[in-house]
Design a protein around this motif. Structure first.
Motif, PDB file in Angstrom:
ATOM      1  N   ALA A 295      28.435  15.305  10.219  1.00  0.00           N
ATOM      2  CA  ALA A 295      27.237  14.802   9.801  1.00  0.00           C
ATOM      3  C   ALA A 295      27.316  14.835   7.950  1.00  0.00           C
ATOM      4  O   ALA A 295      26.904  13.742   7.363  1.00  0.00           O
ATOM      5  N   THR A 296      28.143  15.759   7.542  1.00  0.00           N
ATOM      6  CA  THR A 296      28.446  15.514   6.136  1.00  0.00           C
ATOM      7  C   THR A 296      29.355  14.522   5.595  1.00  0.00           C
ATOM      8  O   THR A 296      29.232  13.872   4.756  1.00  0.00           O
ATOM      9  N   ALA A 297      30.427  14.224   6.577  1.00  0.00           N
ATOM     10  CA  ALA A 297      31.532  13.302   5.977  1.00  0.00           C
ATOM     11  C   ALA A 297      31.247  11.909   6.664  1.00  0.00           C
ATOM     12  O   ALA A 297      31.886  11.038   6.083  1.00  0.00           O
ATOM     13  N   GLU A 298      30.784  11.546   7.940  1.00  0.00           N
ATOM     14  CA  GLU A 298      30.872  10.515   8.599  1.00  0.00           C
ATOM     15  C   GLU A 298      30.004   9.471   8.424  1.00  0.00           C
ATOM     16  O   GLU A 298      30.601   8.238   8.776  1.00  0.00           O
ATOM     17  N   PRO A 299      28.705   9.503   8.207  1.00  0.00           N
ATOM     18  CA  PRO A 299      27.713   8.566   8.375  1.00  0.00           C
ATOM     19  C   PRO A 299      27.607   7.367   7.395  1.00  0.00           C
ATOM     20  O   PRO A 299      26.407   6.898   7.375  1.00  0.00           O
ATOM     21  N   ASP A 300      28.497   7.134   6.532  1.00  0.00           N
ATOM     22  CA  ASP A 300      28.389   6.055   5.459  1.00  0.00           C
ATOM     23  C   ASP A 300      27.924   4.772   5.963  1.00  0.00           C
ATOM     24  O   ASP A 300      27.031   4.147   5.624  1.00  0.00           O
ATOM     25  N   ALA A 301      28.745   4.289   7.063  1.00  0.00           N
ATOM     26  CA  ALA A 301      28.313   3.044   7.431  1.00  0.00           C
ATOM     27  C   ALA A 301      26.967   2.961   8.115  1.00  0.00           C
ATOM     28  O   ALA A 301      26.060   1.917   8.095  1.00  0.00           O
ATOM     29  N   GLY A 302      26.274   4.168   8.616  1.00  0.00           N
ATOM     30  CA  GLY A 302      25.157   4.184   9.332  1.00  0.00           C
ATOM     31  C   GLY A 302      23.855   4.093   8.287  1.00  0.00           C
ATOM     32  O   GLY A 302      22.743   3.664   8.363  1.00  0.00           O
ATOM     33  N   LEU A 303      24.309   4.890   7.324  1.00  0.00           N
ATOM     34  CA  LEU A 303      23.109   5.187   6.031  1.00  0.00           C
ATOM     35  C   LEU A 303      23.005   3.516   5.645  1.00  0.00           C
ATOM     36  O   LEU A 303      21.616   3.455   5.087  1.00  0.00           O
ATOM     37  N   SER A 304      23.928   2.767   5.477  1.00  0.00           N
ATOM     38  CA  SER A 304      23.452   1.474   5.078  1.00  0.00           C
ATOM     39  C   SER A 304      22.344   0.591   5.794  1.00  0.00           C
ATOM     40  O   SER A 304      21.953  -0.199   5.256  1.00  0.00           O
ATOM     41  N   SER A 305      22.241   1.157   7.049  1.00  0.00           N
ATOM     42  CA  SER A 305      21.321   0.395   7.845  1.00  0.00           C
ATOM     43  C   SER A 305      20.092   1.403   8.394  1.00  0.00           C
ATOM     44  O   SER A 305      19.050   0.866   8.872  1.00  0.00           O
ATOM     45  N   ALA A 306      20.230   2.525   7.768  1.00  0.00           N
ATOM     46  CA  ALA A 306      18.971   3.412   7.980  1.00  0.00           C
ATOM     47  C   ALA A 306      17.735   3.233   7.257  1.00  0.00           C
ATOM     48  O   ALA A 306      17.952   3.171   6.130  1.00  0.00           O
ATOM     49  N   ASP A 307      16.631   3.056   7.881  1.00  0.00           N
ATOM     50  CA  ASP A 307      15.230   3.033   6.947  1.00  0.00           C
ATOM     51  C   ASP A 307      14.898   4.394   6.577  1.00  0.00           C
ATOM     52  O   ASP A 307      14.616   4.850   5.316  1.00  0.00           O
ATOM     53  N   LEU A 308      15.101   5.500   7.371  1.00  0.00           N
ATOM     54  CA  LEU A 308      14.817   6.752   7.286  1.00  0.00           C
ATOM     55  C   LEU A 308      15.708   7.744   7.894  1.00  0.00           C
ATOM     56  O   LEU A 308      16.345   7.513   8.886  1.00  0.00           O
ATOM     57  N   ARG A 325      25.618  10.311  -1.302  1.00  0.00           N
ATOM     58  CA  ARG A 325      25.716   9.278  -0.436  1.00  0.00           C
ATOM     59  C   ARG A 325      24.173   8.515  -0.122  1.00  0.00           C
ATOM     60  O   ARG A 325      23.648   7.519  -0.173  1.00  0.00           O
ATOM     61  N   LEU A 326      23.291   9.808  -0.148  1.00  0.00           N
ATOM     62  CA  LEU A 326      21.879   9.280   0.178  1.00  0.00           C
ATOM     63  C   LEU A 326      21.411   8.680  -1.014  1.00  0.00           C
ATOM     64  O   LEU A 326      20.521   7.802  -0.918  1.00  0.00           O
ATOM     65  N   GLU A 327      21.744   9.435  -2.072  1.00  0.00           N
ATOM     66  CA  GLU A 327      21.329   8.890  -3.462  1.00  0.00           C
ATOM     67  C   GLU A 327      21.623   7.316  -3.645  1.00  0.00           C
ATOM     68  O   GLU A 327      20.839   6.512  -4.156  1.00  0.00           O
ATOM     69  N   GLU A 328      23.032   7.104  -3.206  1.00  0.00           N
ATOM     70  CA  GLU A 328      23.543   5.640  -3.540  1.00  0.00           C
ATOM     71  C   GLU A 328      23.139   4.741  -2.527  1.00  0.00           C
ATOM     72  O   GLU A 328      23.123   3.557  -2.603  1.00  0.00           O
ATOM     73  N   SER A 329      22.597   5.296  -1.222  1.00  0.00           N
ATOM     74  CA  SER A 329      22.157   4.357  -0.162  1.00  0.00           C
ATOM     75  C   SER A 329      20.881   3.484  -0.413  1.00  0.00           C
ATOM     76  O   SER A 329      20.333   3.587  -1.317  1.00  0.00           O
ATOM     77  N   LYS A 330      20.632   2.628   0.830  1.00  0.00           N
ATOM     78  CA  LYS A 330      19.132   1.836   0.567  1.00  0.00           C
ATOM     79  C   LYS A 330      18.179   2.664   1.407  1.00  0.00           C
ATOM     80  O   LYS A 330      17.485   2.157   1.823  1.00  0.00           O
ATOM     81  N   VAL A 331      18.723   4.090   1.834  1.00  0.00           N
ATOM     82  CA  VAL A 331      17.413   4.566   2.455  1.00  0.00           C
ATOM     83  C   VAL A 331      16.203   4.994   1.792  1.00  0.00           C
ATOM     84  O   VAL A 331      16.494   5.273   0.516  1.00  0.00           O
ATOM     85  N   GLN A 332      14.877   4.692   2.317  1.00  0.00           N
ATOM     86  CA  GLN A 332      13.875   4.672   1.629  1.00  0.00           C
ATOM     87  C   GLN A 332      13.162   5.969   1.892  1.00  0.00           C
ATOM     88  O   GLN A 332      12.340   6.457   1.101  1.00  0.00           O
ATOM     89  N   GLU A 333      13.547   6.563   2.758  1.00  0.00           N
ATOM     90  CA  GLU A 333      12.667   7.864   2.981  1.00  0.00           C
ATOM     91  C   GLU A 333      13.584   8.922   3.626  1.00  0.00           C
ATOM     92  O   GLU A 333      14.309   8.691   4.625  1.00  0.00           O
TER      93      GLU A 333
END
Length: 380
Positions: A295-308, A325-333
């Motif tokens: 979870a620490t290294a892999e989820p970059d692609a998914g983070l771009s599509s996750a709302d939460l 990566r969370l800071e730079e992502s589009k995740v809202q919550e």
């Protein structure tokens, strides 16, 4: 809570034993609030969640010591000798009732307990898990596999004495180190999974699966996460460090995609089975997918599509890479469940684009200063 073991100086594991429970809760709340004050100055604290102050543990990790034919189940003293704790008041009654039966079973087989000072013997630990349906998982932690045939042959007798046994396994831990279990797990029963019914979700625990030790408070933790998810009503939820899928499955809903990421393959397999059962009961739920990955290294692609995103990391926290990566992502919550408020505070400082709206203390471990705190972050 009063404890004869603590009063007699035989066990001091419960560092807050004797302190009124209300004072324990207040102390933990103050500690967590102070740790987060600088990084979350406008935080709103919801009332702390507490369960029973005794008879709450669904899991026992018992050191097997003493001598052949007269074992102790409990802990080791400073000299490495066994201290029997079979009357400890922390365990659920259905779990505590098994202790004398298991001690008698071990004695009847004349299994040799591991002698730490002498580095001799076979049986190191018993690891037990008790489910809300009064079923039991038993793990014998052995130094070698030498005693497995005897345990296997006598297993019907143990099942007759404890009819609610669901899963029995042997874990091999050959090293003389202060580690609880090894890499090799050998099932002795046809069943491999202990069902844990939590709220309206059934989670499947395999022998080496992680689950919170306090079922009642864990259920409240999952309900709170579900409530926060529903308030946001996201189309896509990612659960990082998802384990057997507790948060992910509580977040599942019609029209919503849920993805769980977990490094342990057995946990992912269990989560997939639980998702299939949830879908059988609720055919309208959206897609649920569990993936084996770090979870620490892999989820970059998914983070771009996750709302939460939900994170439930170990004590070390999510660390700078994932926080970045969370800071730079589009995740809202983000919903962050933490068993270490200090690492939580460090991680929050690495995500300045998020503000902490709400937080809540969940007291999983009465009589100790351990804590579980969950926070709700929103991008500002």
């Amino acid at each position: 809570m009063q404890c004869d073991y603590f009063d007699g100086g035989r066990c001091r594991s419960c560092t807050l034993m004797g302190m009124p429970y209300a004072a324990q809760l207040a102390s933990k709340q103050e500690r967590c609030a102070a740790a987060l004050a600088e990084v979350a100055p406008s935080i709103t604290w919801l009332p702390a969640v507490a369960g029973p102050e005794s008879a709450f543990r669904n899991k026992a990790k018992l050191v097997v010591a003493g001598r052949t034919g007269a074992v102790t189940l409990g802990i080791l003293d400073d000299s490495g000798r066994g201290v029997d704790l079979t009357e400890c008041g922390l365990y659920e009654p259905g779990l505590a009732r098994t202790f004398p039966v298991l001690a008698g079973f071990i004695d009847s087989l004349r299994l040799e307990p591991y002698d730490v000072p002498a580095r001799r013997g076979q049986l190191k630990y018993l690891i037990l898990t008790h489910s809300p349906d009064d079923e039991l998982m038993i793990r014998f932690v052995l130094r070698t596999g030498h005693e497995i045939p005897r345990i296997r042959k006598a297993l019907p007798r143990l099942v007759a004495a404890l009819p609610r046994i669901a899963v029995v396994s042997v874990n091999l831990q050959p090293e003389h180190k202060a580690i609880l279990e090894g890499d090799t797990e050998i099932l002795l029963t046809d069943r491999s999974t202990l069902p844990m019914c939590v709220n309206d979700v059934v989670l499947g625990l395999r022998p080496n699966s992680f689950f919170q030790t306090n079922t009642a408070v864990a259920a409240a933790l999952y309900r709170q996460a579900r409530e926060w998810v529903e308030e946001r009503s996201p189309d896509s939820v990612w659960d990082l460090y998802c384990g057997v899928g507790g948060f992910a499955l509580h977040a599942a809903a019609s029209g919503r995609e849920v993805v769980g990421i977990e490094v342990a393959p057995d946990a992912v397999e269990s989560a997939r089975a639980s998702a299939s059962e949830l879908r059988r009961q609720h055919p309208d739920v959206g897609p649920i997918r569990f993936t084996t990955a770090d979870a620490t290294a892999e989820p970059d692609a998914g983070l771009s599509s996750a709302d939460l995103v939900i994170v439930n990391p170990p004590r070390r926290g999510i660390g700078s890479d994932l926080a970045g990566r969370l800071e730079e992502s589009k995740v809202q919550e983000v919903i962050y469940s933490s068993c270490n408020v200090d690492s939580l505070a460090r991680d929050l400082a690495l995500m300045p684009s998020f503000s902490v709206r709400e937080a809540r203390l969940f007291d999983m471990f009465p009589q100790t200063d351990h804590h579980e705190v969950m926070v709700r972050l929103e991008r500002t």
